[in-house]
Design an enzyme around this catalytic site. Structure first.
Site, mmCIF file in Angstrom:
data_model
loop_
_atom_site.group_PDB
_atom_site.id
_atom_site.type_symbol
_atom_site.label_atom_id
_atom_site.label_comp_id
_atom_site.label_asym_id
_atom_site.label_seq_id
_atom_site.Cartn_x
_atom_site.Cartn_y
_atom_site.Cartn_z
ATOM 1 C CB CYS A 43 -0.981 -0.015 1.164
ATOM 2 S SG CYS A 43 -2.340 1.166 0.966
ATOM 3 C CG HIS A 49 -3.818 -3.560 3.006
ATOM 4 N ND1 HIS A 49 -2.876 -3.101 3.896
ATOM 5 C CD2 HIS A 49 -4.372 -2.452 2.438
ATOM 6 C CE1 HIS A 49 -2.862 -1.774 3.880
ATOM 7 N NE2 HIS A 49 -3.759 -1.358 3.013
ATOM 8 C CD GLU A 56 -1.658 -6.048 5.468
ATOM 9 O OE1 GLU A 56 -1.809 -4.851 5.736
ATOM 10 O OE2 GLU A 56 -1.235 -6.461 4.361
ATOM 11 N N GLY A 96 -4.052 -14.823 36.371
ATOM 12 C CA GLY A 96 -5.024 -15.795 35.881
ATOM 13 C C GLY A 96 -5.165 -15.747 34.376
#
EC number: 6.3.5.2
Length: 536
Positions: A79, A167, A169, A222
């Site tokens: 791009c 793009h 990706e 956690g």
């Protein structure tokens, strides 16, 4: 020597996604600011230039000296990266008649070019740009076009340089991973030796060398990041690691008990500290969201430090910092997008060195590493959970009773998401699999729970609001709760999850019938931006 791809970040929202796609090809990569190319690093086998929010013609546009790598190693511009290569070498970049955004198909492409090996005719790609390349430099050739974009891709005839205006990706470019593989593996020559198993083996060895016989303290939450960091350190140094898990009273229902049991089953040396009384006392009457966060943060440090001081001889503090935390903390565009609680050093009074065993991993890689070490799936796929816990999901002041109401409602919601199964195919299935969710593809479909489809879900108690209801023959005047569920890849942007109506009806009915203090359930359909994922 470990090979690496350098991704130069020009401020695109999808730069991290490029990095994740390269890592999925079992190839190590680093995302660096556009002006920080490591020219003396001999392990670099290729460079990818990301997109950008700027036009190449903007005064503020980010510019890089291409001679640092063009002609030395293979280069792929994406791009803005494609437009910048053309613009810098005598080509033309002009404003498009209308913004080219969305799906497009490659009407023609050079089947002999290595970048398009394995591509099918009319391959779908994703465009997102306001400018377009109207002329490419001398010694370059067009290698792909769409109906509206003549130079959808081009390449040098003399040097290993390729550029695409779409793009690869993003999931909407259906063969985008194939294109990146063609570049990273075939053109750059990646050995594809970066994997969860190799990471564990290498990192355990490095931790043993780094820490020796030193004692290490780690604060557990956690969550998946701190849990994986703990198991990794435990493999390296065993009982020299002491983990501290602080219960501030605003965890999910039974979470302190359940997570402590999980940690003991993993063989970790864990100290559980129930400090809920202190937190509730200090939060009494406080309604301002920022004040609540600061009180919880302050109290957590006090409780953690008090417990840490009991561990005499400790020299290191370990944290579950992951790669996106550090990328987001870099001032790449001149604007700090997000600060992170794990980044920025240690409290001086602790006098400890910092150990971050996960600092090179993306979230999906952390999960793969956890699986590689045999951790239970419910710990690995756990949604992100805010440090202040349910305090930022209760509007108004915090009381034990309000926490009890929210815990009960949230428990019904989260259990429901785990139990409700859906079948996915196409882009939806690829997105879930790429996030590291274990599922077997059969006949082009996978079956997963709603919980595994979602980036983050939680319940919000509107304790400052009361609504009229009817239960049996009685009129009620109780609190509403709002359910929140979002889909995302990195939490920088998020869209509200389109949950099935039958699921929402069932959960709403169960919450109202079973949770004392709630008589209305709403669903939050706000995206980020403009809203945030959490309410406070």
């Amino acid at each position: 020597m470990q090979q690496k791809i350098i991704i130069l970040d020009f401020g695109s929202q999808t730069t991290q996604l490029i990095g994740r796609r390269v890592r999925e090809l079992d190839t190590f990569c680093e995302i660096m600011p556009y002006n920080k190319f490591p020219k003396d690093d001999e392990s670099v086998i290729g460079v990818i230039l990301s997109g950008s929010p700027y036009s190449v013609h903007d005064k503020e546009a980010f510019k890089v000296d291409l001679s640092q790598f063009i002609g030395r190693i293979p280069v792929l511009g994406i791009c803005y990266g494609a437009q910048y290569i053309s613009y810098s070498n005598g080509g033309k970049v002009e404003a498009a008649d209308s913004r080219e955004y969305g799906r497009a198909c490659l009407e023609q492409f050079d089947k002999e070019d290595p970048l398009f090996k394995g591509f099918v005719d009319k391959s779908q790609v994703w465009m997102s740009h306001g400018d377009t390349i109207t002329a490419i430099p001398e010694d370059y050739k067009c290698i792909a076009s769409t109906a509206n974009v003549k130079f959808a891709a081009y390449a040098s005839t003399k040097q290993p340089v390729w550029a695409v205006q779409f793009h690869p990706e993003v999931f909407h470019s259906l063969q985008g991973t194939q294109l990146l593989k063609n570049f990273v593996v075939d053109i750059c020559g990646s050995r594809q030796d970066w994997s969860a198993d190799s990471f564990v083996e290498t990192t355990v060895k490095e931790l043993k060398e780094q820490l020796g016989d030193d004692k290490v303290i780690l604060g557990l939450s956690g969550g998946v990041d701190s849990s994986v960091a703990a198991v990794l350190l435990n493999k390296a140094i065993g009982k020299n690691l002491t983990c501290i898990f602080v219960d501030h009273g605003m965890l999910r229902k039974n979470e302190f008990r359940d997570v402590m049991e999980d940690y003991k089953c993993l063989g970790l040396n864990v100290i559980g500290v129930d400090a809920s009384e202190k937190f509730f006392a200090d939060l009494a009457g406080v309604t301002d969201p920022e004040k609540k966060r600061k009180i919880i943060g302050r109290d957590f440090v006090e409780v953690f430090n008090a417990e840490a001081k009991k561990q005499t001889g400790a020299k290191w503090l370990a944290q579950g910092t992951i790669y996106p935390d550090r990328i987001e903390s870099l001032n790449i565009t001149g604007k700090v997008i997000k600060s992170h609680h794990n980044v920025g050093g240690l409290p001086k009074e602790m006098n400890l060195q910092l150990c971050e065993p996960l600092k090179w991993l993306f979230k999906d890689e952390v999960r793969r590493v956890g699986r590689s070490m045999g951790m239970p799936e419910h710990l690995i796929t756990r949604h992100p959970f805010p440090g202040p816990g349910l305090a930022v999901r209760i509007l108004g002041d915090i009381t034990p009773e309000k926490v009890r109401i929210l815990q009960d409602a949230d428990d019904i919601y989260i259990r429901g998401l785990r139990e409700y199964k859906v079948r996915l195919s196409g882009e939806d299935a690829r997105r879930v699999l790429a996030a590291g969710v274990p599922a077997d593809m059969q006949n082009g479909e996978i079956e997963v729970s709603l919980y595994d489809q979602i980036w983050q879900a939680g319940t919000v108690l509107l304790s400052t609001v009361r609504s009229v209801g009817v239960m049996g023959d009685e009129r009620t005047y109780e609190h509403p709760v709002a359910l929140r569920a979002v889909t995302s890849t990195d939490a920088m942007t998020a869209d509200w999850a389109h949950l099935p109506y039958d699921f929402m009806a069932k959960v709403s009915n169960e919450i109202i019938n079973k949770v004392r203090g709630v008589n209305r359930v709403c669903y939050d359909i706000s995206s980020k931006p403009p809203a945030t994922i959490e309410w406070e």
